[in-house]
Design a protein around this motif. Structure first.
Motif, PDB file in Angstrom:
ATOM      1  N   SER A  29       0.787  -1.319   0.005  1.00 41.77           N
ATOM      2  CA  SER A  29       0.027  -0.027   0.130  1.00 41.77           C
ATOM      3  C   SER A  29       0.748   1.073  -0.073  1.00 41.77           C
ATOM      4  CB  SER A  29      -0.842  -0.046   1.229  1.00 41.77           C
ATOM      5  OG  SER A  29       0.008  -0.034   2.563  1.00 41.77           O
ATOM      6  N   LEU A  30       1.808   1.412   0.847  1.00 38.96           N
ATOM      7  CA  LEU A  30       2.592   2.568   1.035  1.00 38.96           C
ATOM      8  C   LEU A  30       3.721   2.613  -0.106  1.00 38.96           C
ATOM      9  CD1 LEU A  30       3.599   2.349   4.901  1.00 38.96           C
ATOM     10  CD2 LEU A  30       1.538   3.848   3.711  1.00 38.96           C
ATOM     11  N   LYS A  31       4.272   1.661  -0.686  1.00 37.58           N
ATOM     12  CA  LYS A  31       5.090   1.606  -1.741  1.00 37.58           C
ATOM     13  C   LYS A  31       4.137   2.090  -2.705  1.00 37.58           C
ATOM     14  CE  LYS A  31       5.819  -2.079  -4.314  1.00 37.58           C
ATOM     15  NZ  LYS A  31       5.899  -2.444  -5.468  1.00 37.58           N
ATOM     16  N   ASN A  32       2.947   1.558  -3.081  1.00 38.77           N
ATOM     17  CA  ASN A  32       2.416   2.264  -4.336  1.00 38.77           C
ATOM     18  C   ASN A  32       1.913   3.786  -4.030  1.00 38.77           C
ATOM     19  OD1 ASN A  32       2.247  -0.246  -5.722  1.00 38.77           O
ATOM     20  ND2 ASN A  32       0.442  -0.859  -4.680  1.00 38.77           N
ATOM     21  N   PHE A  33       1.420   3.999  -2.885  1.00 36.18           N
ATOM     22  CA  PHE A  33       1.073   5.434  -2.583  1.00 36.18           C
ATOM     23  C   PHE A  33       2.409   6.514  -3.061  1.00 36.18           C
ATOM     24  CE2 PHE A  33      -1.992   4.386   0.909  1.00 36.18           C
ATOM     25  CZ  PHE A  33      -2.986   4.419   0.160  1.00 36.18           C
ATOM     26  N   GLU A  34       3.464   5.968  -2.408  1.00 36.32           N
ATOM     27  CA  GLU A  34       4.673   6.726  -2.572  1.00 36.32           C
ATOM     28  C   GLU A  34       5.037   6.985  -3.776  1.00 36.32           C
ATOM     29  OE1 GLU A  34       8.116   5.746   0.098  1.00 36.32           O
ATOM     30  OE2 GLU A  34       9.423   7.120  -1.359  1.00 36.32           O
ATOM     31  N   ASN A  35       5.088   5.762  -4.915  1.00 35.50           N
ATOM     32  CA  ASN A  35       5.302   5.736  -6.284  1.00 35.50           C
ATOM     33  C   ASN A  35       4.300   6.653  -7.041  1.00 35.50           C
ATOM     34  OD1 ASN A  35       7.642   4.469  -6.000  1.00 35.50           O
ATOM     35  ND2 ASN A  35       6.824   2.449  -6.339  1.00 35.50           N
ATOM     36  N   GLU A  36       3.292   6.464  -6.789  1.00 38.26           N
ATOM     37  CA  GLU A  36       2.212   7.203  -7.277  1.00 38.26           C
ATOM     38  C   GLU A  36       2.165   8.787  -7.080  1.00 38.26           C
ATOM     39  OE1 GLU A  36      -2.046   5.972  -7.333  1.00 38.26           O
ATOM     40  OE2 GLU A  36      -1.405   4.020  -7.513  1.00 38.26           O
ATOM     41  N   VAL A  37       2.718   9.208  -5.730  1.00 41.31           N
ATOM     42  CA  VAL A  37       2.620  10.608  -5.615  1.00 41.31           C
ATOM     43  C   VAL A  37       4.015  11.174  -6.149  1.00 41.31           C
ATOM     44  CG1 VAL A  37       3.698  12.026  -3.421  1.00 41.31           C
ATOM     45  CG2 VAL A  37       1.613  10.619  -3.096  1.00 41.31           C
ATOM     46  N   VAL A  38       5.026  10.240  -6.115  1.00 46.25           N
ATOM     47  CA  VAL A  38       6.349  10.553  -6.806  1.00 46.25           C
ATOM     48  C   VAL A  38       6.132  10.948  -8.406  1.00 46.25           C
ATOM     49  CG1 VAL A  38       8.693  10.056  -7.569  1.00 46.25           C
ATOM     50  CG2 VAL A  38       8.048   9.880  -5.332  1.00 46.25           C
ATOM     51  N   SER A  39       5.199  10.135  -8.801  1.00 49.61           N
ATOM     52  CA  SER A  39       4.923  10.226 -10.337  1.00 49.61           C
ATOM     53  C   SER A  39       4.004  11.587 -10.790  1.00 49.61           C
ATOM     54  CB  SER A  39       4.119   9.095 -10.812  1.00 49.61           C
ATOM     55  OG  SER A  39       3.891   8.867 -11.959  1.00 49.61           O
ATOM     56  N   MET A  40       3.103  11.451  -9.881  1.00 51.69           N
ATOM     57  CA  MET A  40       2.227  12.795 -10.037  1.00 51.69           C
ATOM     58  C   MET A  40       3.041  14.184  -9.835  1.00 51.69           C
ATOM     59  SD  MET A  40      -1.457  11.924  -8.089  1.00 51.69           S
ATOM     60  CE  MET A  40      -0.928  10.747  -6.680  1.00 51.69           C
ATOM     61  N   VAL A  41       3.875  14.216  -8.912  1.00 48.26           N
ATOM     62  CA  VAL A  41       4.441  15.342  -8.838  1.00 48.26           C
ATOM     63  C   VAL A  41       5.687  15.492  -9.931  1.00 48.26           C
ATOM     64  CG1 VAL A  41       6.250  16.422  -7.059  1.00 48.26           C
ATOM     65  CG2 VAL A  41       4.225  15.325  -6.384  1.00 48.26           C
ATOM     66  N   SER A  42       6.068  14.299 -10.169  1.00 48.78           N
ATOM     67  CA  SER A  42       7.017  14.514 -11.423  1.00 48.78           C
ATOM     68  C   SER A  42       6.534  15.075 -12.732  1.00 48.78           C
ATOM     69  CB  SER A  42       7.731  13.038 -11.601  1.00 48.78           C
ATOM     70  OG  SER A  42       8.443  12.851 -12.957  1.00 48.78           O
ATOM     71  N   ASN A  43       5.517  14.495 -12.974  1.00 43.15           N
ATOM     72  CA  ASN A  43       4.777  15.080 -14.317  1.00 43.15           C
ATOM     73  C   ASN A  43       4.209  16.544 -14.194  1.00 43.15           C
ATOM     74  OD1 ASN A  43       4.383  12.753 -16.031  1.00 43.15           O
ATOM     75  ND2 ASN A  43       3.140  11.796 -14.656  1.00 43.15           N
ATOM     76  N   HIS A  44       4.070  16.842 -12.892  1.00 39.97           N
ATOM     77  CA  HIS A  44       3.497  18.189 -12.641  1.00 39.97           C
ATOM     78  C   HIS A  44       4.769  19.097 -12.926  1.00 39.97           C
ATOM     79  CE1 HIS A  44       1.538  21.446 -10.341  1.00 39.97           C
ATOM     80  NE2 HIS A  44       2.548  21.300  -9.430  1.00 39.97           N
ATOM     81  N   LEU A  45       6.070  18.910 -12.336  1.00 43.06           N
ATOM     82  CA  LEU A  45       7.155  19.608 -12.834  1.00 43.06           C
ATOM     83  C   LEU A  45       7.635  19.271 -14.117  1.00 43.06           C
ATOM     84  CD1 LEU A  45       8.158  19.475  -8.950  1.00 43.06           C
ATOM     85  CD2 LEU A  45       7.084  21.444 -10.259  1.00 43.06           C
ATOM     86  N   VAL A 101      12.965  10.417 -11.510  1.00 44.80           N
ATOM     87  CA  VAL A 101      12.470   9.336 -10.442  1.00 44.80           C
ATOM     88  C   VAL A 101      12.764  10.120  -9.082  1.00 44.80           C
ATOM     89  CG1 VAL A 101      13.333   7.158 -11.480  1.00 44.80           C
ATOM     90  CG2 VAL A 101      14.871   8.239 -10.314  1.00 44.80           C
ATOM     91  N   GLY A 102      12.167   9.450  -7.800  1.00 48.01           N
ATOM     92  CA  GLY A 102      12.381  10.200  -6.742  1.00 48.01           C
ATOM     93  C   GLY A 102      11.822   9.336  -5.653  1.00 48.01           C
ATOM     94  N   VAL A 133       9.097  15.701  -1.692  1.00 50.75           N
ATOM     95  CA  VAL A 133       9.276  14.991  -2.594  1.00 50.75           C
ATOM     96  C   VAL A 133      10.739  15.261  -3.048  1.00 50.75           C
ATOM     97  CG1 VAL A 133       8.882  14.256  -5.116  1.00 50.75           C
ATOM     98  CG2 VAL A 133       7.166  14.031  -3.344  1.00 50.75           C
ATOM     99  N   ILE A 134      11.614  14.318  -3.430  1.00 46.31           N
ATOM    100  CA  ILE A 134      12.977  14.634  -3.974  1.00 46.31           C
ATOM    101  C   ILE A 134      13.005  14.028  -5.166  1.00 46.31           C
ATOM    102  CG2 ILE A 134      14.233  13.159  -2.637  1.00 46.31           C
ATOM    103  CD1 ILE A 134      15.952  16.142  -4.043  1.00 46.31           C
ATOM    104  N   LEU A 135      13.198  14.845  -6.411  1.00 45.19           N
ATOM    105  CA  LEU A 135      13.210  14.171  -7.763  1.00 45.19           C
ATOM    106  C   LEU A 135      14.558  14.324  -8.430  1.00 45.19           C
ATOM    107  CD1 LEU A 135      10.040  15.773  -9.138  1.00 45.19           C
ATOM    108  CD2 LEU A 135      10.167  13.634  -8.334  1.00 45.19           C
ATOM    109  N   TYR A 136      15.006  13.162  -9.098  1.00 47.25           N
ATOM    110  CA  TYR A 136      16.238  13.350  -9.898  1.00 47.25           C
ATOM    111  C   TYR A 136      15.992  12.943 -11.294  1.00 47.25           C
ATOM    112  CZ  TYR A 136      18.465  12.598  -5.250  1.00 47.25           C
ATOM    113  OH  TYR A 136      18.874  12.944  -3.988  1.00 47.25           O
TER     114      TYR A 136
END
Ligand SMILES: *Cc1c(COP(=O)(O)O)cnc(C)c1O
Length: 489
Positions: free
Chosen positions: A71-87, A94-95, A255-258
């Protein structure tokens, strides 16, 4: 002599317990009423209920081991992905989620150090160049990770001075930093030029979008012109964005993105010889609270683009109204026109800290800043409803300051005020003795706290200042004798 608090022998009744906690709160700032212009981002009861419900659903779960909690892994990956697309991150970006802006920044700097070990092996003492307006989390990172911090000057618009950076890049430089926007003034550094400099010199570039990353792209969608600062610039290699600020997530979410996976590998930590087993950890923390991750996922999905456009559009309108009314008041002005809802005001004619003193007495919480002396606003959803009330008090405060006009300058903020109060009185009187000849008259030094800040600020020796703050921290985080419930520090 300090008396320390002991664990009580008997259990405390539930109702007494919670009543006591409410009593402790009495001197806290009244953020729900829009009284806080820093520290708290309050988006109203509905948003707060949603994040609380989501947080509680995953209150006990631990994101230390993501395979135990898909659950948490999916939440985190989806959050990172949403934020990455937003930016404007492409497929390669990745992040990870972290506990806040500071942890995101620590990770970016640590990653740069490890990257340099591999890619610039001749560098013995790595250097990072950052504008003096960048967040102290970068100073902290350099302090923790043994990196030499090279400060860069600002230009007349409070953006980093590119010419100064150019003279400071050398063979040991590994990382450049820019903010979008910076916290003290709310202006965006010339990220496009920094990106070019980073490419030309084979350097990494971190963009600090902690406060702006979730706001600026929405402002752009609302039609405002926003300079590029995201991964659509070739030279941007990492980006930090706090969700517990303008994304209205629960505290403990950033979120930290690379730019790519290869770079992010330098962030991870692994040890293989612990008797407890193989240990891999993506970020600074070991145990990671599941609640903060779940609540961030919940609020991003609940609001969606539609919700954020509405919320951020409203904050932009409130900000415009604040700016308009600030400009209508004589003797105060914006330090510089801000890019978004973070700004500061100064005065060339009156003591801006007297203004802040009056505001504080009337229950408003704003932080004081130095270079130039100014007071800082972070405008949020909570401020739309208090504009008239606030400006009446601000107008009064300016009039009072005009009358006093002590012309003393200094550093003042709620935090520094607390530090000052917590300093041993011997030390305070020593400072006064030492500094009284230099600043102010006898009259100015009586009564209020304000003149004291002038003296504090006039202490030019940074080591003395550092020692003062260290001592104050010692006192702040000690159990006080006879501590009364609800007492303010
Ligand atoms: C808030 C902030 C940070 C640090 O974030 P924390 O969550 O307080 O650790 C860094 N940079 C900027 C520009 C910020 O506004």
């Amino acid at each position: 002599m300090k008396s320390k608090k002991h664990l009580s022998k008997l259990s405390m009744d539930k109702s007494i317990l919670f009543d006591k906690m409410d009593e402790y709160k009495v001197h806290d700032i009244r953020w729900k009423e829009g009284r806080a212009f820093s520290l708290v981002f309050y988006g109203g009861e509905e948003l707060s209920d949603i994040t609380k419900t989501a947080y509680n659903k995953f209150f006990t779960e631990n994101a230390l081991n993501p395979s135990a909690f898909p659950s948490l892994k999916n939440f985190e990956n989806e959050v990172v992905s949403m934020v990455s697309n937003h930016l404007k991150g492409g497929d390669d970006v990745v992040g990870n989620m972290t506990s806040g802006g500071t942890e995101s920044i620590l990770m970016a700097v640590k990653t740069a150090r490890e990257w340099a070990k591999k890619n610039k092996p001749d560098v013995k003492i790595p250097e990072m160049i950052m504008p003096i307006s960048a967040h102290p989390a970068f100073n902290k990172a350099c302090h923790y990770f043994g990196i030499k911090l090279v400060p860069a000057k600002l230009d007349s618009n409070y953006r980093v001075d590119l010419e100064d950076i150019k003279t400071k890049i050398n063979a040991n430089t590994i990382l450049l930093v820019g903010s979008a926007p910076n916290y003290p003034y709310g202006v965006i550094d010339p990220i496009k030029n920094l990106s070019e400099l980073a490419i030309e010199n084979n350097l990494l570039l971190h963009v600090d979008g902690c406060v702006g990353g979730f706001v600026l792209p929405f402002l752009e969608k609302l039609g405002k012109s926003v300079p590029k600062f995201c991964f659509d610039l070739e030279g941007v290699t990492s980006l930090s964005v706090d969700l517990h600020k303008y994304a209205y997530a629960a505290k403990g979410a950033s979120v930290i993105l690379y730019k790519n996976k290869e770079l992010r590998r330098h962030q991870f930590f692994v040890t293989t010889d612990w008797p407890g087993g193989l240990y891999g950890s993506p970020t600074v923390l070991g145990t990671r609270p599941g609640g903060a991750i779940a609540a961030a996922w919940a609020i991003l999905n609940f609001l969606g683009e539609e919700g954020y456009l509405k919320l951020i559009g409203e904050i932009e309108e409130t900000t415009k109204e604040f700016i308009k009314r600030i400009k209508e008041i004589d003797d105060i002005k914006l330090v510089v026109e801000p890019a978004m809802s973070v700004l500061s005001i100064k005065s060339d004619t009156i003591d801006i800290f007297e203004v802040n003193d009056v505001l504080q007495q009337r229950g408003w919480h704003l932080d004081g800043q130095q270079s130039p002396d100014s007071i800082h606003f972070t405008i949020t959803h909570a401020h739309g409803a208090i504009i008239d009330e606030f400006f009446k008090d601000l107008q009064d405060a300016v009039e009072i300051a005009r009358k006093l006009n002590t012309k003393l300058s200094g550093i003042k903020s709620g935090f520094q005020k607390t530090l000052l109060k917590s300093m041993p009185s011997k030390m305070v009187s020593k400072i006064i003795d030492k500094e009284s000849q230099k600043v102010g008259t006898e009259d100015e030094r009586t009564g209020k706290m304000a003149p004291m800040y002038g003296m504090m600020a006039s202490i030019k020796n940074n080591e003395d200042k550092e020692m003062m703050v260290l001592n104050a921290l010692d006192n702040l985080f000690s159990a006080k004798k006879n501590f009364k419930v609800g007492e303010s520090l």
